[in-house]
Design an enzyme around this catalytic site. Sequence first.
Site, PDB file in Angstrom:
ATOM      1  N   LYS B  74      49.578  41.677  43.988  1.00  0.00           N
ATOM      2  CA  LYS B  74      49.799  40.935  45.381  1.00  0.00           C
ATOM      3  C   LYS B  74      51.250  40.480  45.335  1.00  0.00           C
ATOM      4  O   LYS B  74      51.759  40.029  44.355  1.00  0.00           O
ATOM      5  CB  LYS B  74      48.851  39.654  45.254  1.00  0.00           C
ATOM      6  CG  LYS B  74      49.122  38.983  46.638  1.00  0.00           C
ATOM      7  CD  LYS B  74      48.013  37.665  46.398  1.00  0.00           C
ATOM      8  CE  LYS B  74      48.014  36.848  47.749  1.00  0.00           C
ATOM      9  NZ  LYS B  74      46.827  35.742  47.853  1.00  0.00           N
ATOM     10  N   SER B 149      43.824  35.314  51.866  1.00  0.00           N
ATOM     11  CA  SER B 149      45.148  36.060  52.008  1.00  0.00           C
ATOM     12  C   SER B 149      45.247  37.246  51.322  1.00  0.00           C
ATOM     13  O   SER B 149      46.229  38.145  51.371  1.00  0.00           O
ATOM     14  CB  SER B 149      46.205  34.938  51.716  1.00  0.00           C
ATOM     15  OG  SER B 149      46.148  34.683  50.285  1.00  0.00           O
ATOM     16  N   SER B 173      41.061  32.780  48.641  1.00  0.00           N
ATOM     17  CA  SER B 173      42.126  34.100  48.954  1.00  0.00           C
ATOM     18  C   SER B 173      41.614  35.391  48.085  1.00  0.00           C
ATOM     19  O   SER B 173      42.377  36.540  48.249  1.00  0.00           O
ATOM     20  CB  SER B 173      43.479  33.695  48.961  1.00  0.00           C
ATOM     21  OG  SER B 173      43.839  33.050  50.055  1.00  0.00           O
TER      22      SER B 173
END
Lengths: 100, 478
Positions: B74, B149, B173
Amino acid sequence: MNERISRDDVAHVARLACLSLTNDELDSFTSQLADILEHAADLDALELEEIEPTAHPLPLANVLRDDEPGAVADREKFLASAPQVENNQFKVPPALGDPA
Amino acid sequence: MNAREIPTAIRNGETTAKEVLETYLEAIHNREEEIHAFNLVLEEEARNEAERIDTLTAEGENLGPLTGIPVAIKDNICTQGVPTTCSSKILDGWRPPYDATIIGRLREAGAVIVGKTNLDEFAMGASTENSAFGPTRNPLDTTRVPGGSSGGSAAAVAAGFAPLAIGSDTGGSIRQPAALCGVVGVKPTYGRVSRYGLVAFASSLDQIGPFAETVADAALLLEVISGHDPLDTTSIPEPPLDLSTALTQGVEGLRIGVIDELSGGAIEGISDDVLECLEDAVQALTSAGAIVERTSVPSTVYGLSAYYVIAPAEASSNLARYDGVRFGPRVDAKTTSEMMVATRTAGFGDEVKRRIMLGTYALSAGYYDAYYGKSQKVRTLIMNDFANAYKKYDLLLSPTAPTTAFPLGDKTEDPLQMYLQDICTISSNLAGHPAMSVPFGKGTDGLPVGIQVLASAMDEHTMFRAGAVLEASNQGKS
């Protein structure tokens, strides 16, 4: 729209947060923030007088490690990330004499 | 090939790290343009790393449990010298001067980092539509969002771009995008994985965790990234996890409580097809010998409200550092304060501005007690309620997300509707407890549903026992 937060409140908060908003943005943010704060109003129903606040999930206090010398961050690398540098320091526009 | 089979196959000479990598790079070439899982694909770096691994393996060196496994990261996790953007214009072009602790651990374990994945700007969102670089699409249906997210990481695994990925979870997330993309996602106990080098959003809630196609692969990745780190003062002083026995132990005799409030009880908006999958999951666990019953964890109802005060409050403080002085782009102006306002106004997207203002408001004089103080007390209530529940139950169960993946653009105009995506996942962050999402069944639209297994602090082991049973049962059905 509700009375949870006013347009003036949002303008004030934006100033505190160093953000500049257009008039349209002020309108939409005021209405959206009011909705969110209205949802948070469900907490008003709770009896919380006797409850201690929790700031953090772990019961940790004074986490100290041994004072052992280790590798030192490379100043050049950090300075290389900055938009402007002079004499090994971060350079900014004049800080004094702000109109604000 | 499952991720955990890759290192053995490489060591036995059945394949090479290079060959494995090329398979995944080919998948990326075929579909990345359509999916946009990555902000940056590290093709050349990954090839070099795979070659290095093959050379060392040929020399007889045993590189560790992730030898030759491609991993996607990420893009809010610092990689030295490699752009780390948080999908924000305000970090455009920034190259971190250091690696996050987990990056070092992945490399030591022999992993090959294939790229940095897209996210909602600064991890604020539930659809990956808040990225400054455009949305990620759900590989199972490209008209739908992948969740967020960590939508890029979930999509990367679901699309076969990498067998493993790293995400971060502040309010759901990792778990919610895992559910929407039909993969496994784990939020470990707060402090289980070092946050050093994770760009801070809400520091008392943020936790790094794994995505994988299977429960066993998620366990493998979690084992490698877990364990104490002196560079993170909130890191739990425990050795890395060993989850190997959990995967085959089963759930015989375990007591599991289905959280009524999140499962069709107090909280509205959990769709019927998701609740049907939950019922099937209850059946599966019962058939495997667990004692499953409905239970009440009353204050989970208030989790969302408390979270959307606490997380923005912490974010407003954490994001004060983006001021155009030390890193990132700068918008020039006559004075320092004008420069800061111009830089932040141009650099942050709407959702980040919304949360910064919400947090600033909640912390400001006159409102602190009404919002932040109250929310911190609700956090105590949630922890107390979980503590009571875990006196009776070994694990808790709920849906991961209220619905299957929703269409792009569906919730972008209404932030509160977007926030409601986190309704089932948030309480685990407030309590600091581990929770995982395992794909289980499908909705009426044919898209995957995720079931959330929640455990008490530090008990990832029991959580993985149930995760493995759910996975086996789900695979038996399809």
